[in-house]
Design a protein around this motif. Structure first.
Motif, PDB file in Angstrom:
ATOM      1  N   ARG A   1      32.017  39.494  33.715  1.00  0.00           N
ATOM      2  CA  ARG A   1      33.386  39.686  34.185  1.00  0.00           C
ATOM      3  C   ARG A   1      34.375  39.297  33.094  1.00  0.00           C
ATOM      4  O   ARG A   1      35.352  40.000  32.841  1.00  0.00           O
ATOM      5  CB  ARG A   1      33.618  38.840  35.447  1.00  0.00           C
ATOM      6  N   ARG A   2      34.124  38.196  32.419  1.00  0.00           N
ATOM      7  CA  ARG A   2      34.999  37.738  31.349  1.00  0.00           C
ATOM      8  C   ARG A   2      35.004  38.742  30.196  1.00  0.00           C
ATOM      9  O   ARG A   2      36.044  39.132  29.686  1.00  0.00           O
ATOM     10  CB  ARG A   2      34.510  36.363  30.854  1.00  0.00           C
TER      11      ARG A   2
ATOM     12  N   HIS B   1      25.935  30.132  41.283  1.00  0.00           N
ATOM     13  CA  HIS B   1      26.408  31.476  40.928  1.00  0.00           C
ATOM     14  C   HIS B   1      25.709  31.905  39.641  1.00  0.00           C
ATOM     15  O   HIS B   1      25.373  31.055  38.815  1.00  0.00           O
ATOM     16  CB  HIS B   1      27.926  31.472  40.702  1.00  0.00           C
TER      17      HIS B   1
ATOM     18  N   GLU C   1      31.670  47.933  27.309  1.00  0.00           N
ATOM     19  CA  GLU C   1      32.161  46.657  26.772  1.00  0.00           C
ATOM     20  C   GLU C   1      31.007  45.794  26.269  1.00  0.00           C
ATOM     21  O   GLU C   1      31.150  45.043  25.309  1.00  0.00           O
ATOM     22  CB  GLU C   1      32.935  45.862  27.832  1.00  0.00           C
TER      23      GLU C   1
ATOM     24  N   LEU D   1      29.319  36.106  35.702  1.00  0.00           N
ATOM     25  CA  LEU D   1      30.591  35.502  35.294  1.00  0.00           C
ATOM     26  C   LEU D   1      30.955  35.921  33.865  1.00  0.00           C
ATOM     27  O   LEU D   1      32.099  36.287  33.584  1.00  0.00           O
ATOM     28  CB  LEU D   1      30.453  33.975  35.343  1.00  0.00           C
TER      29      LEU D   1
ATOM     30  N   ASN E   1      34.809  31.423  23.129  1.00  0.00           N
ATOM     31  CA  ASN E   1      35.251  31.929  24.434  1.00  0.00           C
ATOM     32  C   ASN E   1      34.386  31.453  25.600  1.00  0.00           C
ATOM     33  O   ASN E   1      34.842  31.406  26.740  1.00  0.00           O
ATOM     34  CB  ASN E   1      35.248  33.460  24.445  1.00  0.00           C
TER      35      ASN E   1
ATOM     36  N   GLU F   1      35.302  29.099  28.577  1.00  0.00           N
ATOM     37  CA  GLU F   1      36.243  29.507  29.639  1.00  0.00           C
ATOM     38  C   GLU F   1      35.597  29.561  31.017  1.00  0.00           C
ATOM     39  O   GLU F   1      36.285  29.477  32.031  1.00  0.00           O
ATOM     40  CB  GLU F   1      36.809  30.905  29.338  1.00  0.00           C
ATOM     41  N   LEU F   2      34.280  29.757  31.031  1.00  0.00           N
ATOM     42  CA  LEU F   2      33.597  29.915  32.325  1.00  0.00           C
ATOM     43  C   LEU F   2      33.443  28.602  33.079  1.00  0.00           C
ATOM     44  O   LEU F   2      33.088  28.603  34.256  1.00  0.00           O
ATOM     45  CB  LEU F   2      32.193  30.507  32.119  1.00  0.00           C
TER      46      LEU F   2
ATOM     47  N   CYS G   1      34.187  41.924  30.123  1.00  0.00           N
ATOM     48  CA  CYS G   1      34.779  43.238  30.433  1.00  0.00           C
ATOM     49  C   CYS G   1      36.294  43.145  30.627  1.00  0.00           C
ATOM     50  O   CYS G   1      36.997  44.125  30.453  1.00  0.00           O
ATOM     51  CB  CYS G   1      34.153  43.830  31.690  1.00  0.00           C
ATOM     52  N   THR G   2      36.789  41.971  31.010  1.00  0.00           N
ATOM     53  CA  THR G   2      38.224  41.818  31.256  1.00  0.00           C
ATOM     54  C   THR G   2      38.987  41.579  29.959  1.00  0.00           C
ATOM     55  O   THR G   2      40.116  42.024  29.810  1.00  0.00           O
ATOM     56  CB  THR G   2      38.480  40.638  32.223  1.00  0.00           C
ATOM     57  N   LYS G   3      38.374  40.877  29.012  1.00  0.00           N
ATOM     58  CA  LYS G   3      39.117  40.466  27.816  1.00  0.00           C
ATOM     59  C   LYS G   3      38.594  41.070  26.524  1.00  0.00           C
ATOM     60  O   LYS G   3      39.015  40.670  25.441  1.00  0.00           O
ATOM     61  CB  LYS G   3      39.082  38.929  27.692  1.00  0.00           C
ATOM     62  N   PHE G   4      37.679  42.003  26.612  1.00  0.00           N
ATOM     63  CA  PHE G   4      37.080  42.567  25.395  1.00  0.00           C
ATOM     64  C   PHE G   4      36.785  44.034  25.637  1.00  0.00           C
ATOM     65  O   PHE G   4      36.457  44.425  26.751  1.00  0.00           O
ATOM     66  CB  PHE G   4      35.799  41.794  25.057  1.00  0.00           C
ATOM     67  N   ASN G   5      36.907  44.832  24.570  1.00  0.00           N
ATOM     68  CA  ASN G   5      36.737  46.272  24.775  1.00  0.00           C
ATOM     69  C   ASN G   5      35.614  46.875  23.940  1.00  0.00           C
ATOM     70  O   ASN G   5      35.625  48.070  23.645  1.00  0.00           O
ATOM     71  CB  ASN G   5      38.066  46.990  24.492  1.00  0.00           C
TER      72      ASN G   5
END
Lengths: 406, 406
Positions: free
Chosen positions: A284-285, A276, A75, A281, A114, A117-118, A287-291
């Protein structure tokens, strides 16, 4: 009942480019024999560098055969591209950026949109004026602003970029948590000096703030004194994320590849004040919302860093900068104050009149620019002229403007 | 101080695929002479269809010349692709979907992940179990769940998919506002009948709820009784958004193209109960945070709809479905209850034992699958076997499993 994110209701419809389109089409109907020259929208006009074309063809051939076919990639981007970016764009300038701090994406618009969002929704956000509208719009959608009153959103700290401050706003007196900066700037074309960026980095460190630094136009910097990356500034690794793009560098506006640098030293804090890692963070964002970006496109982006690619990209940029110089000197000769155009493809012209009125005067000559008021309240009175066109068109456009204004 | 979106702290780290990778690598170290056969991750393995390869090469050539070069395209996708999709995927099946209701994107993962941004954070969300993790994770990030307790997130209405209900959960007794459905299903491979989907559409209309229908595996449907699109169901245009992808259809996992259908009849409500068009909201989101798919990739996607493209895609799908049939019949012969594999590339096998234990037994034979427990609580006891591999590897894998289990 399915209820909406009501913050969307606060968004102003953007009529800027549709208004421009309407006026242009009316002009064309009335003047069918005057072909329009477009120096408005910031889109490149030349074909992709040969090295990128070759890389694309080669990668497409790989995709045709089972043995060399590539399915899902990482990703964050392929190592070959992340390593080339870290080495050529950062390490070569003395910036300690590692390949695994680089996140490849399909566009700086997505990334700058994007990234917010964090963050918590009640942080204080500082946004320049005039500005690329994505920073503000995405924060409105997320609920970080109040209503729109007197031409501005409540709750946002606007950083006025004016002739008085050379279009580089000073750090605010109050403490903010998130700061958007863009240099070389869109729309003004202004650049920030090392000392100015150092002030911002120091401010961010002092306030535990984060800088989102948009360097999409970095490739146009010619002055050796101007930093290309925020990471040339001591301390920036702790407080700054940098956005880059191949769009303007290598003409990828229709090819789609960009990247974001998130240093592992950047920290973000939870409601208890515990730190953190921002890198974890964003990972994680992402890899979760993008390929990931298409394999052939990543190969094309990597080809930008080959010796041939570098030479071809340089030729493209030099051509656009020659156009910018023509525009800048023509407008100055006509008595207008200008900024940009030397280390940027944009020239920000003080039209000494209403933005739209000035736009209309140029349109009468068959030249399309962008009214500055479309980028924010401080853009009123200005127009943005873009150097993205052929040299012949630019020369002809300046000749037309000269005739119409003198 | 820059503060984080604290909802990220509720996310469970996903160890599923890294756990699998670790176990596989340990096995390989101990058994260097047994080459692993991977039937785990749902990634295609065959080269792109010839029609797509040709379209890519042609489009790359266009990008090389100033005259045919394409810069920024429409964010929603080029008309040639949107029209081909509307006509071939929908109108040809009697679904009244227009080209301007189709939004082209770079992946169904992005779209299914991003779509929830349009909704208020306090709506009630129903999500199947087992499930593709993106639906849940993106709602956690947005703050629509409570904490993780007893293996489940508070505030989510889980739709249990079990042997008892044929892996198609009935509509809930309570009212929910947003429903994620995926058919043919990932991970179970189950399909929903016309009557079952009609129940969901009726439920949504009654409750003014919205269905997010993930049809990424639609191309694998062979049974003429099974609907390919939610829009084959009367009333769906008012209450359903559909996600599609070229990833599994045409092998685009590493090429990246997908689309989302948002009918203009879908309404969403503000806090006063006033209706707004969902289409306008998604269009605003899409244009603000996305800059379109690369031109060559859109040309490749459009080539899928050419006569040659259709034949080549059919051959790819048929090959994967033959693998699925081999897997399904082998596992049934060994006495395991299975679902999927007939209208889906996935076979969901009731291992009658702990998911990971069963995974380890197959790994001993050199075959990698995915433990069902990784997809949710209802996945415990199951494994998912994917048909995405060569026929020779699938036959060999089944032979190994047969030997190891009998």
């Amino acid at each position: 009942m399915i209820r909406m994110n009501s913050h969307y209701k606060k968004l102003k419809a953007s009529y800027l480019f549709s208004d421009i389109a309407k006026r242009v089409s009316t002009f064309q109907e009335n003047n069918p024999d005057t072909p329009i020259i477009r120096l408005g929208i910031g889109d490149v006009t030349h074909g992709l560098p040969e090295a990128c074309i070759k890389a694309l063809h080669d990668a497409v051939d790989e995709m045709a055969e089972d043995q060399s076919f590539k399915g899902y990639g990482p990703e964050q981007g392929y190592a070959f591209l992340r390593e080339a970016i870290a080495k050529n764009d950062f390490q070569s300038r003395g910036c300690a950026i590692e390949a695994d701090e680089v996140f490849v994406s399909d566009g700086a618009k997505c990334d700058t949109g994007n990234f917010q969002e964090l963050f918590a929704t009640d942080i204080r956000v500082a946004i320049p004026d005039p500005v690329y509208p994505v920073y503000l719009d995405t924060n409105i959608m997320a609920g970080r602003t109040g209503e729109f009153l007197d031409g501005r959103y409540q709750g946002i700290v606007y950083l006025d970029s004016t002739s008085e401050n050379g279009f580089v706003p000073p750090v605010p007196e109050e403490a903010v948590d998130l700061i958007y900066l863009c240099y070389p700037n869109n729309p003004t074309g202004a650049t920030a000096s090392r000392a100015q960026l150092q002030e911002w980095v120091d401010y961010a460190r002092k306030n535990k703030a984060l800088i989102l630094f948009d360097a999409a136009y970095e490739a146009f910097i010619t002055d050796p004194e101007i930093p290309h990356s925020i990471y040339e500034i001591p301390g920036a690794r702790e407080v700054a994320v940098e956005f880059r793009s191949f769009s303007k560098t290598a003409g990828f506006t229709g090819t789609r590849c960009a990247f974001t640098v998130v240093p592992k030293d950047c920290m973000i804090y939870d409601e208890k004040g515990e730190a953190h890692a921002l890198h974890a963070l964003w990972n994680r964002r992402h890899c979760t919302k993008f390929n990931g970006v298409a394999y052939p496109i990543q190969k094309a982006a990597a080809a930008v860093y080959s010796p041939e690619g570098q030479a071809q990209v340089k030729a493209l940029i030099t051509g656009y900068l020659e156009n910018a110089a023509i525009i800048r000197s023509a407008m100055k000769e006509l008595g207008f104050d200008c900024v940009g155009g030397d280390n940027s493809p944009y020239i920000w012209v003080n039209g000494k009149s209403d933005s739209w009125e000035f736009f209309d005067r140029l349109l009468k000559a068959g030249v399309v620019c962008t009214p500055g008021a479309g980028f924010g309240r401080c853009g009123e009175g200005f127009i943005r002229i873009s150097a993205f066109n052929s040299k012949a068109n630019v020369v002809e456009a300046m000749e037309r403007i000269r005739k119409t204004l003198t």
